[in-house]
Design an enzyme around this catalytic site. Structure first.
Site, PDB file in Angstrom:
ATOM      1  N   ASP A  19       0.836  -1.173  -0.103  1.00  0.00           N
ATOM      2  CA  ASP A  19      -0.010   0.094  -0.098  1.00  0.00           C
ATOM      3  C   ASP A  19       0.849   1.333  -0.050  1.00  0.00           C
ATOM      4  OD1 ASP A  19      -2.353   1.555   0.042  1.00  0.00           O
ATOM      5  OD2 ASP A  19      -2.862   1.301   2.035  1.00  0.00           O
ATOM      6  N   GLY A  20       0.273   2.125  -0.391  1.00  0.00           N
ATOM      7  CA  GLY A  20       0.770   3.641  -0.539  1.00  0.00           C
ATOM      8  C   GLY A  20       1.629   4.211  -2.058  1.00  0.00           C
ATOM      9  N   ARG A  23       0.250   7.736  -2.770  1.00  0.00           N
ATOM     10  CA  ARG A  23       0.781   8.603  -1.838  1.00  0.00           C
ATOM     11  C   ARG A  23       2.227   9.000  -2.214  1.00  0.00           C
ATOM     12  NH1 ARG A  23      -1.413   6.111   3.318  1.00  0.00           N
ATOM     13  NH2 ARG A  23      -1.910   4.484   1.819  1.00  0.00           N
ATOM     14  N   SER A  64      -7.243  -5.656  -5.071  1.00  0.00           N
ATOM     15  CA  SER A  64      -8.076  -6.473  -4.458  1.00  0.00           C
ATOM     16  C   SER A  64      -9.714  -6.413  -5.326  1.00  0.00           C
ATOM     17  CB  SER A  64      -8.501  -5.688  -3.137  1.00  0.00           C
ATOM     18  OG  SER A  64      -9.277  -4.321  -3.473  1.00  0.00           O
ATOM     19  N   ASN A  67     -10.746  -3.056  -5.468  1.00  0.00           N
ATOM     20  CA  ASN A  67      -9.932  -1.941  -6.421  1.00  0.00           C
ATOM     21  C   ASN A  67     -10.729  -1.601  -7.910  1.00  0.00           C
ATOM     22  OD1 ASN A  67      -6.843  -2.996  -5.002  1.00  0.00           O
ATOM     23  ND2 ASN A  67      -7.989  -1.228  -4.472  1.00  0.00           N
ATOM     24  N   TRP A  68     -11.345  -2.600  -8.393  1.00  0.00           N
ATOM     25  CA  TRP A  68     -12.334  -2.124  -9.627  1.00  0.00           C
ATOM     26  C   TRP A  68     -13.121  -0.824  -9.488  1.00  0.00           C
ATOM     27  CZ3 TRP A  68     -11.287  -4.850 -13.482  1.00  0.00           C
ATOM     28  CH2 TRP A  68     -10.620  -6.187 -13.645  1.00  0.00           C
TER      29      TRP A  68
END
Ligand code: IPE
Ligand code: IPE
Ligand code: MG
Length: 238
Positions: A19-20, A23, A64, A67-68
């Site tokens: 993740d990230g 950002r 995931s 995430n769609w």
């Protein structure tokens, strides 16, 4: 430092929630996809570090089922990056003894990507130095729903439904549960990763954004893991 390293406990299976990326890109004024590119480029080094530490299974959460919900451009961009990664890395990873597995549903992915994933899985199926599971279009709840459907269609009786039977019907059948799950970027939630399998995993949340996650941060997480007292509902063995 050295004496600490000697006592490092090495988990058999580590899950990584990458993740990230967004950002990371944002922090340097780049588009989100540049972050995803840097994130995919980081995979190889983390696999190499895992081999060096003696870890036998690494599971990477790459996309995931939720995430769609992101903008189409981002979703397609991530698909392209995964395709490129498989094209570029399958043979080198194979030569290093890496077994590649996919967890999640292949059905919503474009056929050319499905072919690539199947090629990588098939080519590397006899490798055992390390197993790398790519969770792509993966969701823990979706996985449990699929398992329940398979069990019902097999005609199992209620008293035949056990934890072991459910485990054998998950995407991860035959793979030990993760001992440690690392989620980068400082977010502290599971976001639907390995829900069933992580019942007794140790979780760590480094603040590092995924593209900057490296061997050094990985080792720090292994130190943290080594200090944990895993009781599995029993009493401390210390
Ligand atoms: C993780 O990075 C990659 C995927 C979920 C595909 P993010 O894209 O979630 O990055 P942040 O959380 O927005 O920084
Ligand atoms: C989790 O990250 C999924 C992956 C890293 C692939 P997200 O960025 O999608 O999770 P949320 O939305 O912050 O919970
Ligand atoms: Mg995120």
């Amino acid at each position: 430092m050295d004496s600490k390293e000697e006592t490092l406990k090495i988990p058999t299976h580590v899950g990584l929630i990458m993740d990230g990326n967004g950002r990371w890109a944002n922090a340097q004024g780049l588009p989100r996809l540049a972050g995803h590119r840097a994130g995919v480029e980081n995979l190889r080094g983390v696999i190499t570090a895992g081999i060096k530490f003696g870890i036998k299974y690494l599971s990477f959460y790459a996309f995931s089922t939720e995430n769609w919900n992101r903008p189409k451009d981002e979703v397609f961009g991530i698909m392209d990056l995964l395709s490129e990664f498989i094209d570029r890395e399958t043979v080198p990873l194979h030569e290093e003894g890496v077994r590649i597995l996919h967890i999640g549903h292949l059905d919503r992915l474009r056929p050319s990507l499905v072919d690539k994933i199947e090629y990588a899985v098939n080519l590397t199926k006899n490798n055992r130095k390390i197993t790398v599971q790519l969770a792509f279009n993966y969701g823990g709840r979706d996985e449990i729903v699929s398992a329940v459907r398979k069990i019902i269609s097999s005609g199992a009786r209620p008293d035949e439904v056990t934890e072991a039977l459910i485990g054998r019907n998950l995407f991860t059948a035959g793979i030990p549960d993760p001992d440690l799950i690392i989620r980068t970027s400082g977010e502290m939630r599971t976001s639907n990763f390995l829900m069933w399998q992580s019942a007794y995993s140790e979780w760590v949340f480094p603040t590092t954004y995924w593209p900057d996650f490296n061997e050094e941060v990985f080792k720090e997480m292994l130190r943290e893991y080594s200090r944990r007292d895993r009781r599995f509902g029993g009493l401390s063995s210390k």
